[in-house]
Design a protein around this motif. Structure first.
Motif, PDB file in Angstrom:
ATOM      1  N   LYS A  86     -42.147  44.302   2.990  1.00 59.61           N
ATOM      2  CA  LYS A  86     -42.312  43.038   1.782  1.00 59.61           C
ATOM      3  C   LYS A  86     -41.247  43.132   0.827  1.00 59.61           C
ATOM      4  CE  LYS A  86     -46.768  41.050   0.928  1.00 59.61           C
ATOM      5  NZ  LYS A  86     -47.845  40.678  -0.227  1.00 59.61           N
ATOM      6  N   PHE A 109     -38.085  41.208   2.551  1.00 59.46           N
ATOM      7  CA  PHE A 109     -38.270  39.949   2.844  1.00 59.46           C
ATOM      8  C   PHE A 109     -39.026  39.296   1.523  1.00 59.46           C
ATOM      9  CE2 PHE A 109     -37.785  41.378   7.155  1.00 59.46           C
ATOM     10  CZ  PHE A 109     -36.666  40.950   7.426  1.00 59.46           C
ATOM     11  N   SER A 155     -34.947  37.941  -2.824  1.00 56.47           N
ATOM     12  CA  SER A 155     -34.616  38.056  -1.144  1.00 56.47           C
ATOM     13  C   SER A 155     -34.693  36.810  -0.479  1.00 56.47           C
ATOM     14  CB  SER A 155     -35.555  39.060  -0.534  1.00 56.47           C
ATOM     15  OG  SER A 155     -35.386  40.451  -1.231  1.00 56.47           O
ATOM     16  N   ILE A 195     -32.286  36.351   2.270  1.00 58.51           N
ATOM     17  CA  ILE A 195     -32.584  37.080   3.464  1.00 58.51           C
ATOM     18  C   ILE A 195     -33.502  36.464   4.447  1.00 58.51           C
ATOM     19  CG2 ILE A 195     -33.420  39.236   4.192  1.00 58.51           C
ATOM     20  CD1 ILE A 195     -32.367  40.696   1.663  1.00 58.51           C
ATOM     21  N   LEU A 196     -34.812  36.145   3.665  1.00 60.75           N
ATOM     22  CA  LEU A 196     -35.862  35.313   4.200  1.00 60.75           C
ATOM     23  C   LEU A 196     -35.345  34.015   4.880  1.00 60.75           C
ATOM     24  CD1 LEU A 196     -38.695  35.811   5.036  1.00 60.75           C
ATOM     25  CD2 LEU A 196     -39.199  34.805   2.733  1.00 60.75           C
ATOM     26  N   PHE A 203     -33.357  34.993   7.931  1.00 63.54           N
ATOM     27  CA  PHE A 203     -34.288  35.541   8.985  1.00 63.54           C
ATOM     28  C   PHE A 203     -34.954  34.506   9.764  1.00 63.54           C
ATOM     29  CE2 PHE A 203     -38.445  37.318  10.364  1.00 63.54           C
ATOM     30  CZ  PHE A 203     -37.998  38.297  11.216  1.00 63.54           C
ATOM     31  N   TRP A 233     -31.267  40.134  13.920  1.00 60.25           N
ATOM     32  CA  TRP A 233     -32.401  40.212  13.203  1.00 60.25           C
ATOM     33  C   TRP A 233     -33.216  41.132  13.566  1.00 60.25           C
ATOM     34  CZ3 TRP A 233     -32.590  40.085   8.399  1.00 60.25           C
ATOM     35  CH2 TRP A 233     -31.721  39.234   7.612  1.00 60.25           C
ATOM     36  N   ALA A 271     -29.694  42.198   3.456  1.00 56.82           N
ATOM     37  CA  ALA A 271     -30.948  43.125   3.881  1.00 56.82           C
ATOM     38  C   ALA A 271     -30.854  44.416   4.189  1.00 56.82           C
ATOM     39  CB  ALA A 271     -31.507  42.399   5.426  1.00 56.82           C
TER      40      ALA A 271
END
Length: 222
Positions: free
Chosen positions: A12, A15, A20, A23-24, A27, A107, A133
């Motif tokens: 958590k 991401f 973030s 990043i999310l 991903f 990833w 990340a």
């Protein structure tokens, strides 16, 4: 050193933070959309909050994502799965860093091996979202309280794995023992069946070392 992204807290933090989103998005595009820039923006419906109590029970993220087509989708992420789309089976991923070809590969490698690395591989750091990340996952960037929680969750994960392993081994031993017992019983029953035409039931029971009523019931059923 990096924290383990497979623990609920680290997952958590990496991401689910409001900082973030890149990043999310990176991903999800890598895992769900073959690296294409399909998701252009998102809202985390249950964002990460700095913990006020020991541990974190929630291991999922609810996400409202807007696609390049203008469509809106809801995605639920869990520690090892992306529900409704794809299941990421980390134990089956065995590629080395030199074998990583796709964004998805990179990833998944991050999820599985980040906490074992001492530095960011060059090929992965070149991906902006993955580099970010790794930055979030650095232990040196955590508060003392966060480090305590990371250690607690890592220990809990380790204990859970040991419990599962112990249960599997115990089940195997029990199965083998019961199999041997069942095999011996079946062998004696087979002897009883063969002797049925020439000996009385009482003698058969004595020879197979079983009580008369057990064999009487078993032989009657046959």
């Amino acid at each position: 050193m990096f924290i383990n992204p497979k623990t609920d807290f680290a997952f958590k933090k990496i991401f689910g933070s409001k900082h973030s989103h890149d990043i999310l998005i990176g991903f999800l595009n890598g895992i769900l959309y073959q690296g294409k820039a399909t998701i252009v923006s998102l809202i985390i419906l249950d964002p990460y909050q700095a913990p006020r109590i020991k541990g974190m029970k929630d291991s999922f993220l609810d996400i409202k994502a807007t696609l390049s087509s203008g469509q809106t989708v809801i995605i639920e992420m869990q520690v090892l799965n992306i529900l409704g789309f794809v299941f990421v089976e980390l134990p089956k991923f065995t590629k080395t860093v030199d074998e990583l070809k796709t964004l998805s590969d990179k990833w998944i490698y991050f999820l599985r091996y980040a906490n074992e690395l001492k530095a960011v591989p060059a090929s992965m750091g070149a991906e902006a979202a993955i580099g970010h990340a790794f930055e979030v996952a650095q232990q040196s960037k955590l508060t003392r309280k966060e480090m305590e929680i990371v250690e607690q969750r890592q220990m809990a994960l380790h204990d859970s794995r040991n419990i599962v392993l112990y249960a599997e081994q115990k089940g195997e031993r029990k199965g083998k023992l019961e199999g041997k017992k069942e095999g011996k019983l079946e062998a004696k029953l087979e002897i009883a069946r063969q002797l049925l035409d020439v000996l009385d039931v009482e003698t058969i029971a004595q020879k197979t070392r079983r009580r008369l009523r057990l064999y009487d019931r078993r032989l009657t059923d046959d």
